[in-house]
Scaffold this motif. Sequence first.
Motif: not given
Length: 148
Positions: A83-85, A103-111, A117-127
Motif C-alpha cells: 500500500h505504499a505510494c 497494492h503499491a502504486d508504482l504508476s510511472g515508476a522507473n524500474l 525476483h520473488h517480489a509480490d506485485l499482486h494488485a500493484a498499479c504498474l500503469d
Amino acid sequence: MAHAHASPPGMAGANLARQGLSGKDFRGHDLRGANLAGADLCGADLSLADLSGANLVNADLQNANLSGAILSGASLNGADLRHACLAEARLAGAVLEDALLSHADLSGANLRGADLHHADLHAACLDRAWLDGASGLPPYTTDKTCHD
C-alpha cells in the motif's frame, strides 16, 4: 537575510538501522547511502527524497509515501511496501528481491534494470511504469492496470 525555505537536512550515509521512524517527514531529504535496514517507516513521507544506494533491507514501508523518490541502486530486499505510494519513483537498478509490493502504486515508476525476483506485485498499479530490463517479473505484471 534569512531564506524563506530552508533545505532539508543532509542525512547522507546516516545509520538509522532498526529505528522507529513511523510517520516521520523526510520529504526531499538527502538520504543517499543511508542505512535504514529493518527500520520502521510505516506511513513516513519520503516523497522526493534521494535514497540512491540506500540500504532498506527488511524495512517496513507500509503506507509510506515515496512518490518521486530516487531509489536508484537501493537495496530493498524483503522490504514491506504494501500500500505504499511509489508513483514516479526512480528505482532503476534497485534490488527488490522478496519485497512485498502488493497494492503499491508504482504508476510511472522507473524500474529499468531492477531485480524483482520473488517480489509480490499482486494488485500493484504498474500503469506507465518503465519495466525495460527488469528481472524476475512475475507473469501477471503484463496487466499494468490499476486495481482498487
